[in-house]
Scaffold this active site. Structure first.
Site, PDB file in Angstrom:
ATOM      1  N   HIS A  53       7.770 -14.646   3.399  1.00 45.67           N
ATOM      2  CA  HIS A  53       9.258 -14.093   2.638  1.00 45.67           C
ATOM      3  C   HIS A  53      10.375 -15.199   3.044  1.00 45.67           C
ATOM      4  CE1 HIS A  53       6.930 -10.600   2.092  1.00 45.67           C
ATOM      5  NE2 HIS A  53       7.415 -10.061   3.213  1.00 45.67           N
TER       6      HIS A  53
ATOM      7  N   LYS B  27      12.597  -9.022  -5.728  1.00 44.28           N
ATOM      8  CA  LYS B  27      13.752  -8.553  -5.368  1.00 44.28           C
ATOM      9  C   LYS B  27      15.057  -9.006  -6.392  1.00 44.28           C
ATOM     10  CE  LYS B  27      12.739  -7.573  -0.459  1.00 44.28           C
ATOM     11  NZ  LYS B  27      13.059  -6.253  -0.060  1.00 44.28           N
TER      12      LYS B  27
ATOM     13  N   ASP C 160       4.247 -11.763  -3.106  1.00 42.25           N
ATOM     14  CA  ASP C 160       5.169 -12.106  -2.026  1.00 42.25           C
ATOM     15  C   ASP C 160       6.360 -11.158  -2.738  1.00 42.25           C
ATOM     16  OD1 ASP C 160       7.505 -12.480  -0.617  1.00 42.25           O
ATOM     17  OD2 ASP C 160       6.570 -14.436  -0.249  1.00 42.25           O
ATOM     18  N   HIS C 161       6.435  -9.629  -2.289  1.00 45.03           N
ATOM     19  CA  HIS C 161       7.351  -8.708  -2.921  1.00 45.03           C
ATOM     20  C   HIS C 161       8.780  -9.218  -2.800  1.00 45.03           C
ATOM     21  CE1 HIS C 161       8.010  -7.100   1.013  1.00 45.03           C
ATOM     22  NE2 HIS C 161       8.949  -6.572   0.660  1.00 45.03           N
TER      23      HIS C 161
ATOM     24  N   GLY D 257      -5.602   3.363  -1.161  1.00 50.15           N
ATOM     25  CA  GLY D 257      -4.857   2.930   0.074  1.00 50.15           C
ATOM     26  C   GLY D 257      -3.290   3.385  -0.105  1.00 50.15           C
TER      27      GLY D 257
ATOM     28  N   ASP E 168     -18.625  -0.218  -3.139  1.00 51.17           N
ATOM     29  CA  ASP E 168     -19.004  -0.980  -1.911  1.00 51.17           C
ATOM     30  C   ASP E 168     -18.832  -2.311  -2.389  1.00 51.17           C
ATOM     31  OD1 ASP E 168     -19.785  -2.446   0.158  1.00 51.17           O
ATOM     32  OD2 ASP E 168     -21.782  -1.477   0.383  1.00 51.17           O
ATOM     33  N   VAL E 169     -17.758  -2.952  -1.840  1.00 53.73           N
ATOM     34  CA  VAL E 169     -17.429  -4.299  -2.326  1.00 53.73           C
ATOM     35  C   VAL E 169     -18.610  -5.404  -2.017  1.00 53.73           C
ATOM     36  CG1 VAL E 169     -14.953  -4.174  -2.482  1.00 53.73           C
ATOM     37  CG2 VAL E 169     -15.897  -4.867  -0.080  1.00 53.73           C
TER      38      VAL E 169
ATOM     39  N   LYS F  49      19.170  -2.611   8.676  1.00 52.83           N
ATOM     40  CA  LYS F  49      17.976  -3.004   7.771  1.00 52.83           C
ATOM     41  C   LYS F  49      18.772  -3.751   6.923  1.00 52.83           C
ATOM     42  CE  LYS F  49      14.550  -3.260   5.222  1.00 52.83           C
ATOM     43  NZ  LYS F  49      13.482  -4.129   5.476  1.00 52.83           N
TER      44      LYS F  49
HETATM   45  C1  BG6 Z   1       6.370  -6.802   4.754  1.00 54.95           C
HETATM   46  C2  BG6 Z   1       5.876  -6.946   6.171  1.00 54.95           C
HETATM   47  O1  BG6 Z   1       5.918  -7.963   4.041  1.00 54.95           O
HETATM   48  O2  BG6 Z   1       7.763  -6.804   4.510  1.00 54.95           O
HETATM   49  C3  BG6 Z   1       6.787  -5.709   7.004  1.00 54.95           C
HETATM   50  O3  BG6 Z   1       4.438  -6.780   6.353  1.00 54.95           O
HETATM   51  C4  BG6 Z   1       8.193  -5.798   6.638  1.00 54.95           C
HETATM   52  O4  BG6 Z   1       6.375  -5.833   8.283  1.00 54.95           O
HETATM   53  C5  BG6 Z   1       8.417  -5.732   5.255  1.00 54.95           C
HETATM   54  O5  BG6 Z   1       8.584  -4.362   7.258  1.00 54.95           O
HETATM   55  C6  BG6 Z   1       9.673  -5.841   4.879  1.00 54.95           C
HETATM   56  O6  BG6 Z   1      10.164  -5.759   3.521  1.00 54.95           O
HETATM   57  P1  BG6 Z   1      11.502  -5.061   3.045  1.00 54.95           P
HETATM   58  O7  BG6 Z   1      11.397  -5.130   1.518  1.00 54.95           O
HETATM   59  O8  BG6 Z   1      11.531  -3.646   3.423  1.00 54.95           O
HETATM   60  O9  BG6 Z   1      12.488  -6.055   3.547  1.00 54.95           O
END
Ligand code: BG6
Length: 488
Positions: free
Chosen positions: A241, A183, A178-179, A15, A86-87, A342
């Protein structure tokens, strides 16, 4: 660096996320010494790749990380293996299990197993069930599950998913990504608050007027329309987020700085978030969808979007906490696609002094004390700023706002690990501080579900905002009605 020993089994190895984020993150952990001899990654997906094909892909994915480190590419990719899978087929898990056992022997990983789900969420439950039924759990090392978003699409489906996962893994073995929690500046919120008397002493409704959280994006939905049109900004950004950032801002001081205590405080904060009734939801939430701009289609004309779509690409809201600390302090939040830039920032607006003693009759015309504003810049350049009122140079006693600012140097920014690198490291170490607990997720969904239900039953007036703006005018009205405005 303490070396981590484990076999990682990755579902979704072909992926986009794996290619863009996961392999480069692991490579960084490798060159920094967190991963060395005793690890292996077994990639799976439906594609009929060989180990060699996979290693070539991994090499390609890390080729941009750091060209000075090219000498380490070969040593790194030797830890990567591949198994077509195959999951939904239990027998395939038996084969996986055999290969994991081989890798455990070969790389002496002490029985530690980490499973990583990075694929279509509808398979998460099935994979977990098969991991258990086919005996993939280790009985002599750790077992952990890292799981990508989205965690459900409403409370009911999240609860169902959680039930499925917890048949196989305990809560403390589940690492929900949750990325935003990876940060640098989101993690810095705790340092700023609990490391500074000058901040934490004022961190309450006596001194803070309102808090604003902005997650602004300048891109449209791009090639993710298929997913996005089913999701919308409320599910895509607010439920996860924004709630996680808000929880860190609102929580009480954890007893100790450990994952257990921190997560408990965040969960408590989210429990004190007032769950709106449908009419409160309608009054306190604004949604938007972008119109056509100079360089883009309107949302409804994007490839893969329903031409009558009522999916929101923008959300602004006023949140209220029913806690002693925050009674009367609104948290205004907003996020959207195709906005003016952004960036991610938090603006903490302090109350004005109760009396402006400088506003004497002699200078009452130009005298005006501003609110102090503490800004936490999360992206793109991490930093803080604090606006204060100071005396204007010269005769008389007029004040003017000045700015104390700190921003990370380019060098510090380079040293700062990417979110996925941090989170992968933490999961491998078993530190769940920066992962969302079930209780947090459950509260966030219950809060968001009410909004969703209100919105799904009313036809919005879309499109309603211009690309390059900061959203629909209703988002400004949301604050104006309280006599306030967005800082940015
Ligand atoms: C993701 C969303 O979780 O976070 C996206 O699915 C979004 O739609 C992204 O663009 C934003 O992440 P960052 O780190 O670029 O602010």
């Amino acid at each position: 660096a303490t070396e981590i020993k484990a076999v990682i089994t990755l579902f979704g190895a072909t992926g986009d996320l794996a290619h863009r984020k996961l392999y480069p993150s692991l490579f960084n952990l490798f060159r920094k010494g967190f991963l060395a001899d005793n690890f292996a990654l077994l990639g799976t997906s439906r594609s009929e790749w060989s180990d060699a094909d996979f290693q070539a892909k991994v090499r390609e994915s890390i080729s941009k990380v750091d060209e000075d480190q090219a000498g380490q590419y070969d040593a790194f990719v030797k830890h990567f293996f591949y198994q077509p899978h195959d999951v939904t087929n239990p027998e395939h898990y038996d084969k996986l299990n055999e290969r994991i056992a081989e890798l455990e022997d070969k790389f002496a990983t002490e029985g530690n197993r980490l499973f990583y789900m990075s694929m279509a969420p509808r398979f998460f439950g099935t994979i977990a069930a098969n991991i258990k039924s086919q005996g993939l759990l280790s009985d002599n090392g750790f077992n952990r599950l890292v799981i990508e978003k989205p965690f459900g699409r409403d409370f009911a489906s999240a609860q169902e998913l959680n039930k499925e996962l917890t048949e196989t893994f305990d809560e403390n073995q589940i690492f929900r990504i949750d990325h935003y929690l990876g940060k640098e500046m989101v993690q810095n919120i705790s340092a700023l608050r609990f490391g500074n008397t000058a901040i934490e002493a004022l961190w309450n409704n006596q001194y803070i007027d309102n808090i604003q959280v902005t997650l602004s994006e300048d891109m449209g939905v791009e090639e993710r329309a298929g997913y996005y049109d089913q999701s919308g900004a409320l599910r895509d950004m607010v439920q996860n987020h924004i709630m996680q950032v808000v929880a860190q801002l609102a929580m009480e001081q954890p007893l100790t700085f450990t994952d257990q205590d921190i997560r408990a405080e965040k969960a408590k904060a989210l429990r004190s978030l007032r769950k709106y009734t449908p009419s409160e939801a309608a009054a306190n939430f604004v949604r938007g969808q972008y119109a056509a701009g100079d360089n883009n289609n309107e949302y409804r004309k994007e490839d893969g979007v329903d031409p009558k779509s009522i999916t929101e690409t923008y959300v602004a809201a006023k949140l209220t906490f029913d806690s002693y600390r925050w009674a009367g302090v609104p948290f205004y939040v907003r996020t959207g696609k195709l906005l003016a830039g952004k960036f991610t920032r938090v603006d903490v607006v302090f109350k004005k002094p109760l009396i402006d003693i400088f506003a004497t009759p002699a200078n009452s015309n130009d005298q005006k004390l501003n609110n102090n504003v503490l800004t936490i810049y999360i992206d793109p350049t991490p930093g803080f700023s604090l606006t204060l009122n100071a005396k204007k140079v010269g005769q008389g006693y007029t004040t003017e706002p000045i700015d104390l600012a700190f921003s990370q140097s380019a060098e510090q920014k380079d040293l700062s690990p990417e979110p996925y690198e941090r989170l992968f490291h933490d999961a491998l170490e078993g530190n769940s501080t920066n992962f969302a607990s079930w209780s947090e997720i459950a509260d966030a969904w219950q809060f968001v579900d009410v909004i969703r239900q209100v919105w799904d039953h009313e036809e919005p007036n879309f499109p309603n905002y211009q690309p390059g703006s900061m959203g629909p005018k209703e988002a400004d009205e949301l604050l104006a009605r309280d006599g306030r405005q967005w800082v940015y």
